[in-house]
Structures are given as structure tokens and as C-alpha cells.
Design an enzyme around this catalytic site. Structure first.
Site, mmCIF file in Angstrom:
data_model
loop_
_atom_site.group_PDB
_atom_site.id
_atom_site.type_symbol
_atom_site.label_atom_id
_atom_site.label_comp_id
_atom_site.label_asym_id
_atom_site.label_seq_id
_atom_site.Cartn_x
_atom_site.Cartn_y
_atom_site.Cartn_z
ATOM 1 N N ASP A 234 -12.114 11.437 0.208
ATOM 2 C CA ASP A 234 -13.339 9.378 0.082
ATOM 3 C C ASP A 234 -14.033 9.633 0.812
ATOM 4 O O ASP A 234 -14.926 8.370 0.597
ATOM 5 C CB ASP A 234 -12.114 8.822 0.326
ATOM 6 C CG ASP A 234 -11.138 8.358 2.221
ATOM 7 O OD1 ASP A 234 -11.792 9.731 2.728
ATOM 8 O OD2 ASP A 234 -10.606 8.446 2.180
ATOM 9 N N ASP B 218 -12.128 12.019 7.336
ATOM 10 C CA ASP B 218 -11.792 11.373 6.224
ATOM 11 C C ASP B 218 -12.995 9.622 6.569
ATOM 12 O O ASP B 218 -13.144 9.345 7.371
ATOM 13 C CB ASP B 218 -10.527 10.821 6.657
ATOM 14 C CG ASP B 218 -9.982 10.297 5.338
ATOM 15 O OD1 ASP B 218 -10.300 8.537 5.215
ATOM 16 O OD2 ASP B 218 -9.062 10.262 4.461
ATOM 17 N N HIS C 214 -2.621 8.207 8.786
ATOM 18 C CA HIS C 214 -2.315 6.750 8.720
ATOM 19 C C HIS C 214 -0.573 6.698 9.686
ATOM 20 O O HIS C 214 -0.801 5.738 9.908
ATOM 21 C CB HIS C 214 -2.484 6.029 7.970
ATOM 22 C CG HIS C 214 -4.153 5.872 7.584
ATOM 23 N ND1 HIS C 214 -5.135 5.441 8.093
ATOM 24 C CD2 HIS C 214 -5.033 6.374 6.108
ATOM 25 C CE1 HIS C 214 -6.603 5.659 7.889
ATOM 26 N NE2 HIS C 214 -6.171 5.913 6.494
ATOM 27 N N HIS D 145 -11.665 6.567 6.718
ATOM 28 C CA HIS D 145 -11.161 5.608 7.271
ATOM 29 C C HIS D 145 -11.098 6.363 8.567
ATOM 30 O O HIS D 145 -10.247 7.341 8.604
ATOM 31 C CB HIS D 145 -9.406 5.705 6.768
ATOM 32 C CG HIS D 145 -9.532 5.086 5.202
ATOM 33 N ND1 HIS D 145 -9.732 5.897 4.052
ATOM 34 C CD2 HIS D 145 -9.762 3.343 4.829
ATOM 35 C CE1 HIS D 145 -9.795 5.115 2.942
ATOM 36 N NE2 HIS D 145 -9.751 3.603 3.845
ATOM 37 N N ASP E 168 1.146 -1.343 0.215
ATOM 38 C CA ASP E 168 -0.063 -0.036 0.342
ATOM 39 C C ASP E 168 0.773 1.283 -0.002
ATOM 40 O O ASP E 168 0.526 2.059 -0.356
ATOM 41 C CB ASP E 168 -1.258 0.159 1.485
ATOM 42 C CG ASP E 168 -2.075 -1.201 0.890
ATOM 43 O OD1 ASP E 168 -2.324 -1.641 0.211
ATOM 44 O OD2 ASP E 168 -2.133 -1.409 2.051
ATOM 45 N N TYR F 94 -10.272 9.329 -3.658
ATOM 46 C CA TYR F 94 -9.372 8.933 -4.658
ATOM 47 C C TYR F 94 -9.951 8.917 -6.236
ATOM 48 O O TYR F 94 -10.078 8.426 -6.583
ATOM 49 C CB TYR F 94 -9.187 7.216 -4.264
ATOM 50 C CG TYR F 94 -8.755 7.203 -2.567
ATOM 51 C CD1 TYR F 94 -7.451 7.341 -2.798
ATOM 52 C CD2 TYR F 94 -9.206 7.500 -1.892
ATOM 53 C CE1 TYR F 94 -6.228 7.260 -1.359
ATOM 54 C CE2 TYR F 94 -8.466 7.480 -0.434
ATOM 55 C CZ TYR F 94 -7.090 7.132 -0.793
ATOM 56 O OH TYR F 94 -6.898 7.297 0.745
ATOM 57 N N GLY G 216 -1.327 2.294 5.541
ATOM 58 C CA GLY G 216 -2.356 3.569 4.621
ATOM 59 C C GLY G 216 -1.890 4.643 3.266
ATOM 60 O O GLY G 216 -2.671 5.614 3.706
#
Length: 520
Positions: free
Chosen positions: A268, A180, A145, A182, A103, A307, A153
Site C-alpha cells: 500500500d 507498509d 496490526h 501503515h 474493519d 489494496y 486493521g
């Protein structure tokens, strides 16, 4: 082109916007969802909408290895500095140790990319602290992250933690908000043991990266109750997001009374994202920015995930306009990425018809649990503020030993001439006093605020070079310690108790089987 419309009833804010044109040159690799080009696309919209007239644009000094080591370990920073695609085979063990390769791939210019991201966030925080702006924006930041000694991440260096540490030099308490999709695990983990920073993350939870952020994960020890997690489900729409976001944030700000706010605006969480599964429109996402801005506290706006590049650039450009006090028109102006915005060429990201799995009952229970966590505390934590931290040379006095010198031992005229400064010489820093030392008076007491004179063109416009942050003082870094999970140590303004917790911060549990059932 539709002209930006001023937002009525808003006080004008001083906005500093950070952009480095090199950021779009870096590439994670074919097929990778992270596209740094999105930041250049956003900047193109910002310029062509004429927002450069409403704010100051800066190109920050890239963060140095030493500055990164205020949070990250020296070994990890050195690894990022040395590794390249050409020598990657020589660092096979280190790649496993630092979670680099999948990643978080190795690409050309990796360290420079991290330096630009971190430099903008640290510079924005420094200018906020010195009262040179009300809102600072760095869309290249928000990489939430990254851990103390581990990439995660798509994130390598945690610019958010570095920016918050800069804010803690001047502010008793800092609030971090993350929208976010996440969970903001890297930032939460860094400040899990302290009450100087409160984190609030609104994210998808359950079989979704990074697997942390359960509602009962709210800090340890002195930091107990100062981490708020709001786990959401797929498909949340604008109305439901607003109904959970605004009451929670209002309660936190009224109770915690932060001196500054950092808002990570990961895109995102927008509808149609390649990875995310929320259903927010551009305006629904931007309402969070508008709401947080309304509290009139020093505000650092950062990027993050996102993204689907055409949606990200639209949203961040629109939110830049909101920060500057204007609402951008619907018709996208001609720019170098104009063809990306077809077929409608409008500044909008519309929601889809996906099902919202966040029932009103579920959101009500979330609010109740969060308010209960805050109810356990009586008031905002008190902090014993000390003198503003100074650099090692601040207390040095070149003439302190002059009384001990032999008066018969004279310096040659040649040496005296070398020490003279011509009247026409210019200082490299607006904050320097005589003898190269910084003025010791408070930034708020400085009568004049001169503009920085150094400038380099950015897309045909003048962007000022900015370097307001202080180099870290020896002994204030947190580069030593366990490979992951150590609490970030705030600089010298922290209360003595802030640094007392020197142990390892346990990572928030992943996919806990005993997760609270909010449907029951």
C-alpha cells in the site's frame, strides 16, 4: 513471454515459497478493500513466469490454535475459532471486546484464513532456522496490526510475531523491517520490552491509521532504543525513500548484527493505492527487497497491505523473482487474470505526478534523530544462548526404568510383535530419530538434506507439503495476561532476562500533541 533475466554478480539463494490455493477463496465482504484474491493473482504470475523452476514451492500446514496461543490469548484464539456469520449474534460482547465487526469483519472461513496466513510464516521461519533455505516467502502473511487479544486493521492473527518467535529459537537477535504505508504497531508492541527483536518501521504518520509510530517511540526498559520509527509524509518518491531507507537500515544492521531479518513488504506504499498516499513505483518498492537481500542474512519475506490488486500482484511477483535471483521481463505472460493488467499488460507500477511533501531537510533530520537513538547504545546486545528448545517428549526415554522391572515378568509375544516396526515403514518426518524422537544434533550438523516426499498439486505444479515447525511446549506460550499490549515471550532459547518484563506494554501514543517538530 519475456524470459526472466538472471541478475549478474549475485550468489544463488535457496528460496522456499509458500502458497495455499485456498487463500483466494476467502472474502472480507462486498466493498471491503482487503482482497485475498491478490495472493492468487500474484501466484499465477509467479507460475507463468516460470519462477517455480528457481525455487521450492510448499503448502504449509495451517497453524493450530495451540501455535497461535504462543502469542495470542487462548480466549481470543478460541473466539476466532468459534465465531461465524451464522452465530455472530451470540458473540455480541466478544465482538466489542476483540474489536471484530467493522474493519475486521466476520466472514466464512475466518479461522482457516488466519491459519493459512500464520502457518506459512511460521513454516518459513522454521525452514530458515534449520538452514533449509536462505529466503522464505509467504505473501499471505505480513498482517502486522493484530494485537495479543484484539483484531485491528484487517488483521486477526499476527503471523509476523509468531514467525519471529520461531526464529528466536535459533537466533540471538532478529530484525523486523516494515515498509507498509501503515505503522507496524502490532509487531512493535509485542516486542517493545525486549532487545532480542529490533523493529524498524517506515510509514505515514499524522492523522492516519493506526496513529502510532512517532519518531521518539523507541521502546521501554530493556527494549529502550530497539524500536525505530521513521514517520514519513504524503507523496514520497523512489529517490527520497531510498535516501532514508538504505542509510537507516545499513546502520541498524551494522550495529545490531541480527541473526535473521523479517521484511514486511506491504504494497500500500505503492503509487495509486486505494488507501495509501505514497508514490513509490514497483521498482522503487523492490529496491528495498534487493537492498536487504544484499546483506546475505536469513530472510523472511512477507506480504501485508496493498489494496489495488493489480499493483500488488505485479510487485510481489517481481520481488519473488528478485529473491530467486532473476529480473522478470516487462511483458506479462498469459494467465487466468490477464485481463486485470490491461491496457498495457506490462509488469510495472509507475509513479504519478503527486507532490512529495518530504523535503530533503526533513529527511536529513529524520536520519539524524534515528542515528542519535542508535548512538546511545554501545554495541549489539549480548544474549545468553541456551540449548535449542526441545519438545516435552525429547528427553523421555522409554527404557529408563528397565533396570527396575521384574525380569521374571515377561511380555507376551503378541505385545512384542505390536512394537516391531517393519523395515519398509516410512517415517512421517525427516527430522525424527529412533523411537519417534527428534535428533538432538544441530540442524547444521545433519549430513544429508532429503526432500520432503509428500506433495499436492498447486495450479498444476507439485507443491511439497511442509511442516518443519515444532509444536509449542507447555509453559512456553504467552496466552495469559492482559487483553492487549503484553510483550511476547520468546521461547526457551531466550536469555532469562527476556522474560523478566512481564508487565503490560503501554501502547504507543496516538497523535501525540507534543510530537517532535522536525521542520524547526
Amino acid at each position: 513471454m519475456s524470459s526472466p533475466t538472471p541478475i549478474l554478480g549475485e550468489d544463488k539463494k535457496r528460496v522456499c515459497y509458500f502458497f495455499d490455493s485456498d487463500i483466494g477463496n476467502y472474502h472480507y465482504g462486498p466493498g471491503h478493500p482487503m482482497k485475498p484474491t491478490r495472493i492468487r493473482m500474484c501466484h499465477s504470475l509467479v507460475m507463468n513466469y516460470g519462477l517455480y523452476k528457481k525455487m521450492e514451492i510448499f503448502r504449509a500446514k495451517p497453524a493450530t490454535k495451540r501455535e497461535m496461543s504462543q502469542f495470542h490469548t487462548d480466549e481470543y484464539v478460541d473466539f476466532l475459532h468459534r465465531i461465524t456469520p451464522d452465530n455472530a449474534n451470540q458473540f455480541a460482547k466478544e465482538q466489542v471486546k476483540y474489536n471484530v465487526g467493522d474493519d475486521c469483519p466476520i466472514f466464512d472461513g475466518l479461522f482457516e484464513y488466519c491459519s493459512i496466513s500464520a502457518g506459512g510464516s511460521m513454516e518459513g521461519a522454521a525452514r530458515l532456522s534449520r538452514d533449509k533455505c536462505d529466503i522464505a516467502i509467504n505473501w499471505a502473511g505480513g498482517l502486522h496490526h493484530a494485537k495479543k487479544a484484539e483484531a485491528s486493521g484487517f488483521c486477526y492473527v499476527n503471523d509476523i510475531v509468531l514467525g519471529i518467535l520461531e526464529l528466536l529459537r535459533y537466533h540471538k537477535r532478529v530484525l523486523y523491517i516494515d515498509i507498509d504505508v501503515h505503522h507496524g504497531d502490532g509487531v512493535e508492541e509485542a516486542f517493545y520490552l525486549t532487545d532480542r527483536v529490533m523493529t524498524a518501521s517506515f510509514h505515514k504518520y499524522g492523522e492516519f491509521f493506526p496513529g502510532t509510530g512517532e519518531i521518539r517511540d523507541n521502546g521501554i526498559g530493556k527494549g529502550k532504543g530497539y524500536a525505530v520509527n521513521v514517520p514519513l509524509r504524503d507523496g514520497i518518491n523512489d529517490e527520497n525513500y531510498k535516501n532514508i531507507f538504505e542509510p537507516v537500515i545499513r546502520r541498524i544492521i551494522e550495529w545490531y548484527q541480527p541473526g535473521a531479518i523479517v521484511l514486511q513488504c506491504g504494497s500500500d506504499s505503492l503509487s495509486g493505492d486505494r488507501i495509501g498516499s505514497f508514490n513509490l513505483s514497483m521498482r522503487g518498492h523492490a529496491e528495498c527487497v534487493k537492498f536487504v537481500k544484499s546483506f546475505n542474512l536469513p530472510l523472511l519475506l512477507l506480504g501485508g497491505g496493498g489494496y489495488t490488486v493489480k499493483s500488488v500482484s505485479r510487485t510481489w511477483a517481481y520481488e519473488t523473482g528478485l529473491a530467486a535471483g532473476v529480473e522478470l521481463g516487462g511483458a506479462i505472460p498469459h494467465n487466468e487474470y490477464y485481463e486485470y493488467y490491461g491496457p498495457d499488460y506490462e509488469l510495472d507500477v509507475r509513479p504519478s505526478n503527486m507532490t512529495d511533501h518530504n523535503s530533503p531537510e526533513y529527511l536529513d533530520k529524520l536520519r539524524e534523530v534515528v542515528f542519535e537513538i542508535l548512538r546511545d547504545k554501545n554495541a549489539a546486545p549480548s544474549v545468553q544462548m541456551q540449548e535449542i528448545p526441545k519438545l516435552a517428549h525429547d528427553d523421555e526415554d522409554e527404557n529408563e526404568d528397565e533396570d527396575k522391572e521384574d525380569k521374571d515378568d515377561r511380555k507376551p509375544t503378541r505385545l512384542w510383535d505390536k512394537s516391531k516396526v517393519a523395515d519398509t515403514s516410512l517415517s512421517d518426518s525427516e527430522d525424527e530419530g529412533s523411537g519417534g524422537r527428534r535428533h538432538r544434533q544441530s540442524h547444521k550438523e545433519q549430513g544429508s538434506k532429503r526432500k520432503l516426499s509428500n506433495s499436492t498439486p498447486v495450479d498444476g505444479k507439485e507443491a511439497k507439503k511442509s511442516n518443519d515447525r515444532e509444536e509449542p511446549v507447555a509453559g512456553q506460550t504467552t496466552s495469559s495476561g492482559p487483553a492487549s499490549g503484553s510483550a511476547a515471550t520468546a521461547p526457551a532459547t531466550t536469555a532469562p532476562s527476556t522474560n523478566a518484563e512481564s508487565g503490560t506494554v503501554p501502547a504507543a501514543p496516538t497523535g501525540r500533541s507534543d510530537a517532535m517538530d522536525l521542520d524547526s
